[in-house]
Design an enzyme around this catalytic site. Structure first.
Site: not given
Ligand SMILES: [Zn+2]
Length: 145
Positions: A55, A57, A85, A88
């Site tokens: 991801h 992040e 999410c 993260c």
């Molecule tokens: Zn994430």
């Protein structure tokens, strides 16, 4: 657009999201800033890297820590185009990052739905460029139909 404003940095994150879109990745982008300096910029690469942890992040956290030579991101702000999410949010918790600013809310997979805590020192804001960020993600999924 005023230089070094939240708007300015969120726009950079949005440009990263557009780069993800170009690579056929779910378009989410992130930048991490300290003292008005961009120290990490990234976009979602889960398909390219065949890695569910890729991801935007997560990559930004790794890059920023590497740049700073320390694991904590105190005095740093993350700008990301979609609400983080659980995964993260967990990583952001460990980083002790000062601020998290996300554009669009994610009512399905966002960390707030699961009451995942960020670090008590982390300030949160959202909504900046939310419509454009949501529209970009929607157009991505519409292109997949
Ligand atoms: Zn994430």
């Amino acid at each position: 657009m005023e230089l070094y404003s939240d708007q300015y940095f969120m726009n950079l994150a949005f440009q990263e999201a557009e780069a993800a879109f170009e690579r056929d990745e779910i378009p989410v982008g992130a930048v991490i800033v300290t003292n008005n300096k961009v120290i990490a910029r990234s976009h979602n690469l889960t398909q390219t890297l065949t890695d569910v942890t890729a991801h935007a992040e997560m990559q930004a956290i790794t890059s920023a820590s590497s740049f700073l030579g320390g694991k904590y991101l105190r005095d740093c702000t993350l700008y990301v185009t979609l609400e983080p999410c659980n995964m993260c949010a967990g990583a952001l918790y460990w980083s002790q990052i000062s601020r998290v600013i996300f554009a669009a809310e994610d009512t399905h997979r966002g960390y707030r739905k699961f009451n995942t805590p960020l670090h008590p020192k982390t300030k949160v804001a959202f909504g900046l460029m939310a419509e454009r960020s949501t529209a970009l993600i929607q157009s991505f999924f519409e292109s997949k139909r």
